[in-house]
Design a protein around this motif. Structure first.
Motif: not given
Length: 346
Positions: A126, A128, A151
């Motif tokens: 991930q 962000a 994100k």
């Protein structure tokens, strides 16, 4: 170690060689491929060992196997193996079928078991972006520019049949072409599928409107099935320069023609207002700079004739417009007010 699914493994050529049907040119082609993909060869052997039951048999000596296969391709006798007594070029049919079946099974294992090796496809990454625009290169070489407050989720390794990522927010994608594995973006209520192209997806979690703009190539856009709520909508195909907008409250896919030329302002910093009605330019500036601008109705249809360098700030932009279009710029506590004068827009 790179997995075999990321490479074009010439299984048919390997099978043809093992069946003693490859000519000299094909042998050279296979040898050249092996020289560039030694890691892939070793990984295929590991997958084979995994399928056979690694705990029940001795480990595969990948180095010896590699050297032996290279020697055979170069016409040198294999080491440590008794020569086949069958006349050259005439292997028994059962042996040919066994070898070909082995290669086909290896290809199947390479497609279905590769995620069992270290660095699995199930490991989600991930990113962000926080307050800044972030740049990212995905495992397949595709590049992503992620706008602030966005994100992106993606696997450590893509699946053999598709390259799936999930987006919350806004991003611009430059996708590496791969006809066998479409690139798919799931963005809240939309699903965007491409083979190789560049495009932007805007899907803010709290927004009622989502949009897709295509810069190059073709993009297929559809509403995700769980969002259709009984209202079936066909997928739409977008060409370069086209934009599609989805309004969640009414579940409508609407074309936008032409797209706002400033859709990549957050990435490039380039502001394009020349030729716009001042009302449209003000709406664009409010969105891009997150500010409030009150416009005298007498100025609505005035045309902007000024261009701006990348990185121009809102104060400079409005001061330049006020000077060239001859209106009064008033700074207020919550934004700006543009007031017409007798000389405005002349």
């Amino acid at each position: 170690m790179k997995d075999a699914s990321e490479h074009k493994v010439p299984y048919e050529l390997i099978a043809k060689y093992l069946a003693n049907e490859a000519d000299a040119a094909e042998k050279q082609q296979l040898l050249a491929w092996m020289a560039e993909h030694e890691e892939v060869f070793e990984e295929l052997l590991q997958i084979w060992e995994l399928a056979e039951g690694a705990g029940q048999q001795p480990a595969v000596d990948t180095g010896a196997a590699w050297n032996q296969l290279q020697n055979r391709l170069k016409g040198q006798p294999p080491t440590g193996i008794q020569q086949d007594q069958t006349r050259a070029g005439q292997r028994p049919l059962w042996r040919i079928m066994r070898l070909v079946a082995a290669v086909l099974l290896l290809a199947l294992l390479g497609a279905s078991l590769w995620w069992l090796l270290p660095g699995t496809a199930n490991e989600l990454q991930q990113l962000a972006s926080g307050e800044e625009v972030r740049e990212l290169q995905l495992p397949d070489g595709s590049r992503v520019s992620l706008n602030a407050h966005s994100k992106l989720s993606y696997p450590a390794r893509f699946q053999p049949d598709q390259r799936l990522v999930k987006l919350e927010g806004e991003a611009f994608f430059e996708v590496e072409a791969d006809p066998d594995r479409p690139f798919v973006v799931e963005a809240t209520q939309l699903r965007v599928k491409v083979l190789g192209t560049s495009f932007q997806v805007s899907a803010l979690p709290t927004a009622d409107t989502l949009s897709v703009v295509v810069e190059s190539g073709q993009v297929e856009v559809e509403v995700m099935p769980q969002q259709q709520q009984g209202r079936k909508q066909s997928a739409r195909l977008l060409q370069p320069g086209q934009q599609l907008r989805y309004v969640a409250s009414s579940q409508q896919l609407l074309p936008v023609a032409p797209p706002n030329p400033n859709y990549l302002f957050w990435k490039t910093g380039e502001l394009r207002l020349r030729g716009m009605r001042l009302q449209e330019a003000v709406n664009t500036l409010e969105k891009l700079f997150h500010t409030s601008i009150s416009l005298d109705a007498a100025l609505n249809d005035c045309r902007v004739s000024t261009g701006f360098d990348p990185g121009a700030r809102i104060d400079y932009v409005l001061e330049t417009l006020a000077r060239t279009m001859k209106f009064e710029l008033i700074k207020e506590a919550d934004g700006y007010r543009l007031q017409a004068t007798a000389a405005s827009c002349r």
